[in-house]
Design an enzyme around this catalytic site. Structure first.
Site, PDB file in Angstrom:
ATOM      1  CG  HIS A   1      -1.869  -1.140   1.275  1.00 59.97           C
ATOM      2  ND1 HIS A   1      -2.982  -1.213   0.473  1.00 59.97           N
ATOM      3  CD2 HIS A   1      -1.860  -2.276   2.014  1.00 59.97           C
ATOM      4  CE1 HIS A   1      -3.635  -2.347   0.723  1.00 59.97           C
ATOM      5  NE2 HIS A   1      -2.968  -3.005   1.650  1.00 59.97           N
TER       6      HIS A   1
ATOM      7  CB  CYS B   1      -2.910   3.480  -3.779  1.00 57.72           C
ATOM      8  SG  CYS B   1      -4.015   2.361  -4.664  1.00 57.72           S
TER       9      CYS B   1
END
Length: 457
Positions: free
Chosen positions: A289, A332
């Protein structure tokens, strides 16, 4: 601030000190206070406190080797920040030239710049409200907004790593300033200080890191000399996605659930790997992430991408000097959202507007040649993965390496094809899209050797 305009001297003739005197005559009391504030941390405080004029400040800059006739950029930076851009002519600078050099030669810290910007947006009424809220913790003297922020810093209420006190104050009185603070945090997360030994490389490659559209990439490739290309001749080279890069002849090391501490160990191991001397290329891939120019470790620590890449500059890792260093980040660049039924997001709200590509991508890549950073998505948007087949970006990267390496395509052409492929994908409702983005300072085409066997994925 003085209302007097610059002296009429189109050719800006005269000795260096005469030019400094002209600049002094065009600066008012407020300008001097601004200069003193911006010099905190670079000039001893006792010297700044005694300075009552711009000439006093300039004398200290000269004494500290921060200003000279051969290198007046720091003063040009100060004049640019305080809005005295017309005076740049006396230092043989223009506004555009200063803006071009700031990313690599700035001396005023991001933190000091932030405080200066905040002070400009705190008007008299907001300042009175802040002073009222802080009450007896402040001295009973008249204060400017800049003076207030300087006082909070001097009292250790705020520093470059701790802005909670200031955030709470702004949240109550001037909420819009929280955007400035968030922008500072993002910029600081991607900043790496260039040591003096790196200055030569900085000057050599200054301005080389650019972001390109697909059309620009095509023009760039066509402009490269046909004979100039890296050819990987050695089998032992680096690490990346196991199946594909093993097929390409790389030695692959795989690490799962990496904590921040373990990440530092891995970076040190790879930085000092003696096999780099015999290799032709280094590849580093992270699947996790992420948020705004950084990635999360398994223990939820945020690690700036630039911090990771900085381990492999020519100075830090001589074995990889003049060799291509590729970093692929599947993550992301923002806050996590609720995944849809068949699509999972690695982190950010797709409705959110993207932050500056210049601010995130260019600040992430070291100021040195032969780096490539491939992000799964542009800053401000999610990157998606199919729960059955995996991430769109990594799927496409692997497939296009498999297809295009045998055709002798170079890495930038392959990534352009990846961009095109991923940009045309959508979730099953057709409402969620993704666009990868590379940034690079490669000086030659990078072409992988064609493996002897076909790859089955």
């Amino acid at each position: 601030m003085s209302s007097q305009g610059p002296h009429s001297d189109k050719n800006c003739k005269g000795t260096f000190r005469e030019k400094l005197l002209i600049i002094c005559s065009n600066l008012g009391v407020e300008d001097v206070e601004h200069l003193k504030f911006l010099c905190i941390g670079l000039v001893p405080n006792k010297n700044l406190e005694k300075s009552s004029s711009a000439s006093d400040v300039f004398e200290h800059l000269l004494a500290e080797d921060l200003l000279s006739e051969n290198d007046p950029f720091f003063l040009a930076e100060l004049l640019y920040i305080i809005g005295q851009k017309k005076l740049l002519q006396y230092l043989n600078y223009t506004k555009e030239k200063v803006e071009h050099l700031l990313p690599t030669q700035r001396r005023v810290s991001l933190f000091r710049n932030l405080l200066y910007e905040l002070s400009a947006d705190i008007d008299k009424e907001k300042l009175k409200d802040m002073i009222f809220l802080l009450g007896d913790s402040l001295p009973k003297t008249e204060m400017t907004s800049l003076g207030l922020l300087a006082f909070l810093e001097k009292q250790d209420k705020i520093d470059e790593n701790n802005l909670k006190y200031l955030e709470d104050l702004c949240k109550t009185v001037v909420p819009k300033l929280l955007r400035n603070i968030e922008k500072y945090k993002r910029e600081k997360a991607t900043q790496i200080v260039v040591s003096p030994a790196d200055k030569e490389a900085e000057s050599l490659y200054q301005g080389e890191e650019e972001l390109f559209s697909q059309t620009e990439v095509k023009r760039f490739l066509e402009a490269l000399p046909q004979g100039e290309s890296w050819q990987n001749k050695h089998a032992r080279s680096g690490e990346i996605l196991k199946c594909v890069f093993t097929w390409l002849g790389f030695t692959v090391c795989k690490y799962d659930n990496v904590t921040k501490g373990r990440m530092e160990e891995v970076l040190q191991e790879q930085k000092c790997n003696p096999d780099h001397v015999n290799g032709d290329c280094f590849v580093f891939c992270i699947l996790t992430h992420g948020k705004f120019g950084a990635v999360y470790s398994s223990d939820e620590a945020l690690i700036p991408i630039r911090e990771i890449m900085s381990h492999f500059t020519a100075r830090q890792c001589p074995g990889l000097a003049d060799k291509p260093k590729l970093f692929f980040i599947q993550a992301c660049q923002g806050d996590e959202i609720q995944p849809s039924v068949s699509i999972e997001a690695d982190a950010l709200n797709p409705e959110q507007q993207p932050t500056s590509l210049q601010g995130i991508l260019q600040d992430s890549i070291p100021v040195e040649a032969d780096f490539l950073l491939g992000l799964a998505t542009v800053p401000g948007y999610v990157s998606f993965r199919d729960v059955q087949e995996g991430s769109w970006y990594i799927q496409s990267l692997c497939n296009h390496l498999k297809t295009l390496v045998p055709s002798h395509e170079d890495i930038l052409s392959i990534l352009t094809a990846v961009n095109n492929d991923v940009s045309q994908r959508a979730d099953r409702l057709g409402t969620k899209k993704q666009m990868p983005q590379p940034a690079f300072t490669l000086r030659k085409k990078l072409i992988f050797p064609v493996p002897p066997d076909e790859l089955s994925l």
